[in-house]
Scaffold this motif. Structure first.
Motif, PDB file in Angstrom:
ATOM      1  N   ALA A 280       1.040  -1.232  -0.049  1.00  0.00           N
ATOM      2  CA  ALA A 280       0.089   0.099   0.185  1.00  0.00           C
ATOM      3  C   ALA A 280       0.864   1.176  -0.077  1.00  0.00           C
ATOM      4  CB  ALA A 280      -0.930   0.048   1.408  1.00  0.00           C
ATOM      5  N   PRO A 281       0.396   2.455  -0.706  1.00  0.00           N
ATOM      6  CA  PRO A 281       1.111   3.503  -0.697  1.00  0.00           C
ATOM      7  C   PRO A 281       1.979   4.137   0.669  1.00  0.00           C
ATOM      8  CG  PRO A 281      -0.762   3.817  -2.121  1.00  0.00           C
ATOM      9  CD  PRO A 281      -0.857   2.619  -1.418  1.00  0.00           C
ATOM     10  N   GLU A 282       0.969   3.985   1.684  1.00  0.00           N
ATOM     11  CA  GLU A 282       1.402   4.209   2.947  1.00  0.00           C
ATOM     12  C   GLU A 282       2.578   3.577   3.359  1.00  0.00           C
ATOM     13  OE1 GLU A 282      -2.558   1.945   3.491  1.00  0.00           O
ATOM     14  OE2 GLU A 282      -1.643   3.507   2.107  1.00  0.00           O
ATOM     15  N   VAL A 283       2.586   2.340   3.080  1.00  0.00           N
ATOM     16  CA  VAL A 283       3.818   1.398   3.591  1.00  0.00           C
ATOM     17  C   VAL A 283       4.720   1.324   2.878  1.00  0.00           C
ATOM     18  CG1 VAL A 283       4.328  -1.084   3.855  1.00  0.00           C
ATOM     19  CG2 VAL A 283       2.010  -0.354   4.508  1.00  0.00           C
ATOM     20  N   ALA A 284       4.693   1.622   1.446  1.00  0.00           N
ATOM     21  CA  ALA A 284       5.738   1.739   0.548  1.00  0.00           C
ATOM     22  C   ALA A 284       6.723   3.181   0.773  1.00  0.00           C
ATOM     23  CB  ALA A 284       5.268   1.978  -0.956  1.00  0.00           C
ATOM     24  N   LYS A 285       6.022   4.095   1.102  1.00  0.00           N
ATOM     25  CA  LYS A 285       6.736   5.331   1.504  1.00  0.00           C
ATOM     26  C   LYS A 285       7.840   4.984   2.771  1.00  0.00           C
ATOM     27  CE  LYS A 285       3.075   7.742   3.916  1.00  0.00           C
ATOM     28  NZ  LYS A 285       2.353   9.091   3.966  1.00  0.00           N
ATOM     29  N   THR A 286       7.506   4.139   3.487  1.00  0.00           N
ATOM     30  CA  THR A 286       8.385   3.866   4.784  1.00  0.00           C
ATOM     31  C   THR A 286       9.327   3.093   4.543  1.00  0.00           C
ATOM     32  OG1 THR A 286       7.037   1.967   5.663  1.00  0.00           O
ATOM     33  CG2 THR A 286       6.314   4.482   6.204  1.00  0.00           C
ATOM     34  N   LEU A 287       9.534   2.362   3.242  1.00  0.00           N
ATOM     35  CA  LEU A 287      10.578   1.428   3.091  1.00  0.00           C
ATOM     36  C   LEU A 287      11.675   1.816   2.553  1.00  0.00           C
ATOM     37  CD1 LEU A 287       8.029  -1.327   1.525  1.00  0.00           C
ATOM     38  CD2 LEU A 287       8.771  -1.143   4.051  1.00  0.00           C
ATOM     39  N   GLY A 288      12.775   1.188   2.834  1.00  0.00           N
ATOM     40  CA  GLY A 288      14.235   1.258   2.082  1.00  0.00           C
ATOM     41  C   GLY A 288      14.863   2.637   2.224  1.00  0.00           C
ATOM     42  N   ASP A 289      14.770   3.055   3.689  1.00  0.00           N
ATOM     43  CA  ASP A 289      15.212   4.197   4.153  1.00  0.00           C
ATOM     44  C   ASP A 289      16.735   3.995   4.843  1.00  0.00           C
ATOM     45  OD1 ASP A 289      15.966   6.687   5.172  1.00  0.00           O
ATOM     46  OD2 ASP A 289      14.198   6.969   6.651  1.00  0.00           O
ATOM     47  N   TYR A 290      17.549   3.887   3.749  1.00  0.00           N
ATOM     48  CA  TYR A 290      18.819   3.387   4.247  1.00  0.00           C
ATOM     49  C   TYR A 290      19.848   4.284   5.108  1.00  0.00           C
ATOM     50  CZ  TYR A 290      19.304  -0.958   1.289  1.00  0.00           C
ATOM     51  OH  TYR A 290      18.956  -2.416   1.077  1.00  0.00           O
ATOM     52  N   ALA A 291      19.283   5.634   4.927  1.00  0.00           N
ATOM     53  CA  ALA A 291      19.972   6.392   6.122  1.00  0.00           C
ATOM     54  C   ALA A 291      19.653   6.068   7.394  1.00  0.00           C
ATOM     55  CB  ALA A 291      19.570   7.841   5.637  1.00  0.00           C
ATOM     56  N   GLU A 292      18.593   5.624   7.532  1.00  0.00           N
ATOM     57  CA  GLU A 292      18.161   5.294   8.762  1.00  0.00           C
ATOM     58  C   GLU A 292      18.511   3.707   9.265  1.00  0.00           C
ATOM     59  OE1 GLU A 292      17.078   4.980  12.848  1.00  0.00           O
ATOM     60  OE2 GLU A 292      17.186   6.808  11.520  1.00  0.00           O
ATOM     61  N   LEU A 293      18.401   2.767   8.181  1.00  0.00           N
ATOM     62  CA  LEU A 293      18.453   1.430   8.133  1.00  0.00           C
ATOM     63  C   LEU A 293      19.876   1.243   8.628  1.00  0.00           C
ATOM     64  CD1 LEU A 293      16.301   0.294   5.436  1.00  0.00           C
ATOM     65  CD2 LEU A 293      16.050  -0.161   7.768  1.00  0.00           C
ATOM     66  N   GLY A 294      20.769   2.012   8.036  1.00  0.00           N
ATOM     67  CA  GLY A 294      22.308   1.708   7.998  1.00  0.00           C
ATOM     68  C   GLY A 294      22.790   1.907   9.496  1.00  0.00           C
ATOM     69  N   LYS A 295      22.081   2.886  10.224  1.00  0.00           N
ATOM     70  CA  LYS A 295      22.297   3.332  11.308  1.00  0.00           C
ATOM     71  C   LYS A 295      21.939   2.188  12.407  1.00  0.00           C
ATOM     72  CE  LYS A 295      22.493   8.352  11.088  1.00  0.00           C
ATOM     73  NZ  LYS A 295      22.196   8.381   9.671  1.00  0.00           N
TER      74      LYS A 295
END
Length: 332
Positions: A280-295
């Motif tokens: 869903a669009p509201e889910v997709a926009k939260t995914l793949g945030d590597y700036a945060e995932l890396g930390k």
């Protein structure tokens, strides 16, 4: 009249030449016809009761040998050849460099029936290295290869000198976050639609932040030629199976168990999230945030070091090779 016929023949020849030149290059099911940067070798073995042939490059140190080996693991949308620039840098620094194409990918066997798992691919890679009398190596993986490198380090810690993950997949659990499951048959149908245009559009969006360079075209043509060649059916089938593997076999829950020196290299603009198009669009926009995932990942792996590239995306080794390799070699 003779003059008219000659002009017409010349025009037809010119049109024919243009059409041939404009026809996309296709490659065989094991990437036959594509030029690898170094000679390909073969590791023949049996896996799951079937004969397999793993293609790999084995590059000797170009300078004074340092006694160390680096193993480079490709991503799902790339091949061992894509590491060309990194191979040169590592070899020049004295490393022996081994670069396999995993089973199901690129120049290696495309099995008709195979249980794809990161455990299996890690074991295949370990068997290859054992056949080359390599007892310990620095394992460097990009994208899916980063996910595989983590599994390798967990499965074979004594054989892993260092673990380097470059924008690895699997830093989040897409299923748990709401990405719906897709069957292998559904994924297969999607893979059959893959073209040079679709590959370029995906990479332009996720890998290179909307900025395309001519040097990226070779890797698009490599993948598109494999999908468009005579083996396209089995290529698409294996790609669907490995997409399922990536979705169903998260490794992030075991990051705390990694016991080897670990380097995480992340492009902060990376937004790669396989399956996000199904969410869903509201889910997709939260995914793949590597700036945060890396930390988050650096905190989860004991003693891990994080190097962030603030203006780069999913493939920093291709997008900004000088910046990437400088950071890599300083860290190694």
């Amino acid at each position: 009249m003779k003059s008219v016929r000659l002009c017409l023949s010349a025009a037809l020849l010119c049109f024919s030449t243009f059409a041939i030149a404009d026809t996309p290059q296709t490659y065989g099911p094991q990437l036959e016809g594509f030029d690898y940067p170094y000679p390909l070798k073969r590791f023949d073995f049996t896996s799951q009761g079937k004969p397999m042939s793993m293609a790999y490059m084995d590059i000797a140190p170009g300078g004074t040998a340092n006694g160390r080996t680096a193993v480079l693991l490709h991503g799902k949308n790339f091949c061992g050849a894509t590491w060309e620039g990194t191979i040169k840098v590592l070899s020049a620094a004295g490393f022996r460099v081994v670069v396999p194409d995993q089973i199901g990918f690129c120049a290696s066997t495309k099995p008709e029936a195979y249980q794809f798992s990161f455990h299996q691919l890690a074991d295949n890679t370990n068997r290859l290295l054992a056949s080359l009398d390599i007892g310990k190596a620095t394992v460097i993986g990009h994208s899916m290869g980063g996910m595989l490198a983590a599994r390798y380090a967990l499965s074979f810690p004594d054989a892993t000198e260092k673990l380097v993950m470059v924008d690895p997949l699997g830093l989040e659990d897409w299923k748990a976050k709401g990405v719906p499951y897709a069957t292998i048959d559904q994924l297969h149908q999607q893979e059959l639609k893959t073209s040079a245009d679709s590959i370029k559009a995906y990479q332009l969006k996720f890998y290179y932040n909307g900025q395309w360079k001519p040097e990226y075209d070779r890797w698009v043509a490599m993948a598109a030629g494999l999908y468009g060649g005579p083996g396209k059916e089995i290529v698409a089938r294996n790609q669907a199976q490995t997409s399922d593997m990536i979705y169903t076999q998260p490794v992030l829950y075991e990051f705390g168990a990694i016991r080897v020196p670990t380097l995480l290299m992340v492009g902060a603009l990376d937004r790669t999230a396989p399956g996000a198009n199904r969410a869903a669009p509201e889910v997709a926009k939260t995914l793949g945030d590597y700036a945060e995932l890396g930390k988050q990942t650096a905190k989860a792996i004991p003693g891990a070091r994080l190097i962030e590239f603030g203006k780069l995306g999913h493939s920093p080794q291709i997008e900004a090779p000088e910046e990437f390799h400088k950071a890599l070699m300083e860290a190694l």
